[in-house]
Design an enzyme around this catalytic site. Structure first.
Site, PDB file in Angstrom:
ATOM      1  N   ASP A   1      47.385 -13.650  15.230  1.00 51.14           N
ATOM      2  CA  ASP A   1      47.197 -12.662  14.151  1.00 51.14           C
ATOM      3  C   ASP A   1      45.792 -12.717  13.545  1.00 51.14           C
ATOM      4  OD1 ASP A   1      49.881 -12.374  14.610  1.00 51.14           O
ATOM      5  OD2 ASP A   1      50.504 -12.835  12.560  1.00 51.14           O
TER       6      ASP A   1
ATOM      7  N   ASP B   1      57.945  -7.833  18.865  1.00 50.75           N
ATOM      8  CA  ASP B   1      57.366  -9.162  18.661  1.00 50.75           C
ATOM      9  C   ASP B   1      58.111 -10.203  19.499  1.00 50.75           C
ATOM     10  OD1 ASP B   1      55.581 -10.916  17.405  1.00 50.75           O
ATOM     11  OD2 ASP B   1      55.888  -9.976  15.447  1.00 50.75           O
TER      12      ASP B   1
HETATM   13  C1  GLA Z   1      53.903 -11.766  13.959  1.00 52.16           C
HETATM   14  C2  GLA Z   1      52.984 -10.660  14.432  1.00 52.16           C
HETATM   15  C3  GLA Z   1      52.366  -9.986  13.213  1.00 52.16           C
HETATM   16  C4  GLA Z   1      53.461  -9.434  12.314  1.00 52.16           C
HETATM   17  C5  GLA Z   1      54.427 -10.542  11.922  1.00 52.16           C
HETATM   18  C6  GLA Z   1      55.665 -10.013  11.220  1.00 52.16           C
HETATM   19  O1  GLA Z   1      53.184 -12.799  13.356  1.00 52.16           O
HETATM   20  O2  GLA Z   1      51.995 -11.145  15.281  1.00 52.16           O
HETATM   21  O3  GLA Z   1      51.476  -8.952  13.604  1.00 52.16           O
HETATM   22  O4  GLA Z   1      54.142  -8.414  13.000  1.00 52.16           O
HETATM   23  O5  GLA Z   1      54.875 -11.273  13.063  1.00 52.16           O
HETATM   24  O6  GLA Z   1      56.564 -11.013  10.845  1.00 52.16           O
END
Ligand code: GLA
Length: 378
Positions: free
Chosen positions: A176, A118
């Site tokens: 997301d 990430d």
């Molecule tokens: C980000 C990613 C998500 C998830 C969260 C975890 O928002 O895009 O898919 O992995 O972090 O904290």
């Protein structure tokens, strides 16, 4: 293809959950259908030991990660882990910046097969992002184990232009996914979806145009399947994630498969209803996703009402997907020649399982938010 913990569990994930989810993947038939990965997302970390080795949270994962990887492998599945290219992850846990080599070796030693990496807490510029991803990709290559590398910077720096070269096998293309069809207010820029929450249609609008960047070894990742969540808790329920209709869930599966997307289930696979099973276990739509030619469908028509996708398949067949994005049932007559589809006389509806013969025109009635998918052959 597999199950990813984030949307339903958030960071509240334990080894018991991972084991029971693994069992459910096997007994439900999902593993045999191709969903053979368990991806642990954020929240497993417990900091570093006195030699700076990463360790799991001892309350959530008391038996340790090696034992968990062994458990998952013994069931014939693979297992993924998660970290971030900064000191801390998105949910505030220990991450891998400046520990890339050491952490990659730790993940390899435990037996992980996949890393989602990430980008929370890291600088916004492209150059730093590319350098940080390259560094982890190299560390994974030197780790002594084959570990697939998933890049997750949400499409903010057009990763389809550089992520494959940087060592990624897949890259998130959007903010997301939330458990909803679309944002109430259309975002003016893709990045705005971080604040308003990306629904299925918002993500499709971005990822649907990126077909030329996907292919074997490097894939656009439009984020997890929300199929079967029905607005039930977890981060996918934030930012308006109130749930979708069965038609919309089936549409997401159709569209993600047409886009040759990585398929990461996120509903509770231990408790799926009949519709969720029907959608996730449809081998004909999965075959379109996993087709060895590895082409993402090209979006040939894209207007307020219709999005039409054409995906060439390895045996010469063509997958045709037709989404009605409007709020009422609509009819359309498609001219196959105008979609560059020639020489096809038979059609198989992958959801209805009906066969028919086709000429140059295809007349369809499609319900609101439904995606019809046909496999066309000679
Ligand atoms: C980000 C990613 C998500 C998830 C969260 C975890 O928002 O895009 O898919 O992995 O972090 O904290």
């Amino acid at each position: 293809m597999g199950f990813m913990t984030w949307n339903y569990f958030g960071d509240n994930i334990t080894e018991q959950d991972v084991m029971s989810l693994t069992d459910a993947m096997v007994t439900s038939g999902l593993k045999d259908a191709g969903f053979n990965y368990i991806f642990i997302d954020d929240g497993w970390q417990g900091g570093r030991d006195n030699k700076n080795n990463m360790i799991p949270d001892s309350k959530k994962f008391p038996s340790g990660m090696k034992a968990l990887c062994d458990y998952v492998h013994a069931k014939g599945m693979k297992i993924g882990t998660y970290s971030d290219a900064a000191p801390l992850t998105c949910a505030g846990y220990t991450a891998s910046l400046n520990f890339e080599e050491q952490d990659a070796k730790t993940f390899a030693k435990w037996g992980f097969d996949y890393l989602k990496y990430d980008y929370c807490g890291a600088p916004a510029d492209w150059q730093t992002a590319i350098a940080r991803y390259e560094k982890m990709a190299k560390a994974l290559k030197n780790s002594g184990r084959e570990i697939t590398f998933g890049i997750c910077e949400w499409g903010d720096r057009s990763p389809w232009l550089w992520a494959h070269k940087a060592g990624g096998q897949l890259w998130r293309t959007t903010a997301d996914v939330r458990d909803k069809w679309k944002s109430l207010k259309a975002p003016s820029k893709p990045e705005d979806l971080h604040g308003s929450g990306a629904g299925i249609l918002d993500i499709l609008n971005i990822n649907g145009g990126l077909h030329s960047y996907a292919g074997p070894g490097g894939w656009n990742d439009p984020d997890m399947l929300v199929v079967g969540l029905y607005g039930k808790k977890g981060p996918s329920g934030d930012l308006g994630g109130v749930g979708c209709t069965d038609t919309e869930y089936q549409s997401q599966m159709s569209l993600w498969c047409l886009m040759a997307a990585p398929l990461m289930i996120s509903c509770d696979v231990r408790n799926m209803n009949e519709h969720t099973k029907k959608v996730l276990l449809n081998k004909d739509i999965i075959a379109i996703d996993q087709d060895p030619l590895g082409k993402q469908a090209e979006r040939k028509i894209n207007n307020e009402t219709w999005q039409v996708f054409v995906k060439p398949l390895s045996n010469g067949d063509i997958a045709l997907g037709v989404l009605n994005a409007s709020d009422k049932t609509q009819s359309v007559e498609l001219d196959l020649g105008a979609l560059d589809i020639v020489g096809k006389s038979r059609s198989f509806d992958v959801w209805e399982k009906t066969k028919s013969s086709v000429k140059n025109k295809l007349k369809l009635t499609v319900a609101s938010h439904e995606t019809k998918v046909f496999r066309l052959s000679k």
